[in-house]
Enzyme design. Sequence first.
Site, short mmCIF file in Angstrom:
data_model
loop_
_atom_site.label_atom_id
_atom_site.label_comp_id
_atom_site.label_asym_id
_atom_site.label_seq_id
_atom_site.Cartn_x
_atom_site.Cartn_y
_atom_site.Cartn_z
CB THR A 562 -0.84 0.07 1.29
OG1 THR A 562 0.05 0.37 2.39
CG2 THR A 562 -1.55 -1.23 1.57
CE LYS A 586 8.35 5.44 -3.62
NZ LYS A 586 7.45 4.44 -4.01
CD GLU A 613 16.77 -3.37 -3.74
OE1 GLU A 613 16.57 -2.15 -3.93
OE2 GLU A 613 17.88 -3.85 -3.44
CB ALA A 618 10.43 -1.16 -9.74
CG LEU A 620 15.97 -1.16 -11.43
CD1 LEU A 620 16.37 0.25 -11.84
CD2 LEU A 620 16.38 -2.16 -12.49
CD GLU A 674 1.04 8.59 -6.14
OE1 GLU A 674 -0.02 8.29 -5.55
OE2 GLU A 674 2.05 7.86 -6.16
CG ASP A 685 8.07 8.74 -5.86
OD1 ASP A 685 7.80 7.89 -4.99
OD2 ASP A 685 8.64 8.47 -6.95
CE LYS A 689 10.96 5.88 -6.10
NZ LYS A 689 10.52 6.08 -7.49
N GLY A 803 6.24 0.03 -12.49
CA GLY A 803 5.46 -1.05 -13.12
C GLY A 803 5.08 -2.07 -12.09
#
Length: 823
Positions: A562, A586, A613, A618, A620, A674, A685, A689, A803
Amino acid sequence: MPARKSNIIVSKFGGTSVADAERIKNVCSIIDATRKEARLIVVVSALGGMTDSLLEAIRGAVTRSKEPSEAVQELVDRYERAAHHLLPANDRSELFAIVNHYWAELGELLDGIFLLRECTPRTRDAVMATGELVSAPLLAAALDANGVPASAVDAREIIRTDDDFGEANVDMPVTYAAVRRRFENLGSEVMVVTGFVATTDQGVTSTLGRSGSDYTATIIGGALEADRVDIWTDVDGVLSADPRLVPDAYTIRELSYIEAGELAYFGAKVLHPRTMRPLVARGIPLHIKNTFRPDTPGTLITREGRPSGGRVKAITSVRNVAVVMIEGTGMAGVPGVSARAFTSLANEDINVLMISQASSEQSICIVVSQDDADLAVRTVTETFELELSRQDISRIHAIRNCSVLSAVGDRMRHQPGLAGRMFSALGRCNVNILAIAQGASETNISAVVEEKDVRPAVTTLHTTFARRENRAHIFVFGAGGVARCLFDLLRAQREWLSTMQHLDVVVIGAANSTEYIWSESGIPPAEVVARLDKEGTEANTRDILRTLLASKVDRPIVVDATASQEVAAIYPELLRRGIAVVAANKKANSGEQARYDALKHAQREGRAPYLYETTEGAALPVLTTIRDLVDSGDEIIRVRAVLSGTLAFVFNAMSSGARFSEAVREARERGFTEPNPREDLRGADVRRKLIIIAREMGLRIEPDEVKLEAILDSTFTDGDAESFMARLPQLDGDWAERVQTTAASNKRLQYVGEVGPEGIFGRVESVDANSNFGILSGTDNLFVFETRRHEGNPFIVRGPGAGVETTAGGVLSDVLIAARTMR
Ligand code: ADP
Ligand code: ASP
Ligand code: MG
């Protein structure tokens, strides 16, 4: 473990391992390999099925339905066929000269039985012993012929018992002394001892009971203080249920002597119930291995085993039992009724498998072997004659054709409610329970059911209770794209994971924002979403947390797919209680530093895996890369990255000529943003990150320390998605100009984030069109790691950064890492 190494191994090969010439050859090569480890004593059973054939020959003689000579000839033919394939002619005649007198004796015994039309237990033992008496010289000769020096030993020389024929009791002191004497000068020659057989002190042949060769092996192991006893059979070890009843039963890696004894006593045919006894004093390990798959690990049985914390390790069954019922209202409060019943049965030498008393004290159930049922009823009736005449006891009778089912595992008595769960599991599949015994032993709970119900009952109990040692249980928050893809993957990968990884990932529940479903026995992945829609129960995150914390499943893993702050908030409690967390969300890692510290602290305390991860690029390998670099002592100087798939898409589209508003619209239409694209353009975002990367590098950072260049001006702070989209073209002119200016110098715009000595920031940069950052397309992410070790030559991770499918793949991979870590 024995204090001093004796340098002796005892290896026992069961009938299934020596059933024919091919298998005997295989056994020879296992023996050849083992003798390189230590001095070796081999114990061997009769060729597979031969003991049963001998019993059949007795029946044939008693009923005169088969001539003894014919029965003997069949056995001899089979034996000589095997010998023919294994031995050159000379060795064969030598062997036959040895065994012929056993065959002759067998013929005489069967003739006697034929004549008398009856067979005493003593004679039956003498007949049955033939199987082992002839198999040991055959195996010894086969070893010799294969270049392994060996000689056969008749166990009647060394194993002394009483005259309780059928399953005689071993006189341990005498036997131990005889074994030690016999093998005093054990050298490199392999000794091949007959299993199963023994003698009384009068020199009369006796046996140790069906499957008794297991016991022969451990008696010898115990006497010689062997380093190890190996039992080679036709299955991968002790299984969680009889594989003939439960085809997906699995191998139990470790058991304690007590558990193994209980399992054998309650019907696991793979071991004789007394096998473990001689090993206890010295703590000699017992290894159960598969002759046909010698490389598989098998089951290791030791004093401690591997405690299961009260969980069920195996389900067993004993067939052909009868329940003797003593019923009556006058028994309440009368002490000693069961004790008297017990004594009367003991006086008749009747073995009581189990005893259970209804709490109302209106009935007592005593479980005995079916063969003893008549005698048991008669004896107990005599004992309670008075009570029967007074009508205190109204009826004593036997219910036949029953089976005892047992759930075996350590500390079972400390599992309140287990009996109740057993009842209800059996109830659900319409199995009628005649009696249940709990607490008689620390290690098992047993129930009596009718014979016809054994298969469904064992299967149900196995599914409900027996926990694969490598079964992981996941609960998934989120029912959106990533969760759905995860369920698809679980379904598709199930077979592979189970056969190749020996891992079974069971979905025990899932939740959307308002409802959840829960089933500890597992929900097929393909049904989760539909069942959540149909049968979901309303619950908030705290309710679900309580359910999760109360559950006792093995390897619990919570997956958060979620973007919910509320779900992120429960990670510390989960982790502290040893529940693993796999997050695609996140929020938990990107808030205030103090909360992040608390999270990591909880993880250390609960020793639970915490994997996330997919919160970065995603699937990676970004965070793993950082972690590996840091753990291996490299110093990360700087990470530069295009880490928002959405922004990358917008800037890529503008470089190809799209207007800013068009690029955003297309990103939105293709599901890369979004619901309200303002969230992406504001950079929330990117901020999250960057924080996650920085913290993984070991930096301490508050969210407001991340400096972000705004893509929107301050007039775009509120309004709904539609009005926001409608106003976007206002910015097209400015962006078009910036794009053109950069293009003129063969550059292009890209939104780049950076964590390094200059700070933590995100900004629009002009990058060379053919640089790594310049050639990105679509929603691809790119991470450039500059480290001390890779100074001047940074390495790069690049690929799809968004994705649902790739993210779900990354989540599954984290789930698997968590499951393996929790092993
Ligand atoms: P051996 O000839 O090697 O002594 P057994 O036939 O005596 O072999 O014992 C092995 C058999 O026991 C297996 O083939 C299996 O069918 C049966 N069995 C019953 N219950 C279990 C269990 N819980 N684990 C393993 N094997 C079992
Ligand atoms: N041959 C005996 C039996 O079949 C003993 C054994 O195999 O362990 O029971
Ligand atoms: Mg056996």
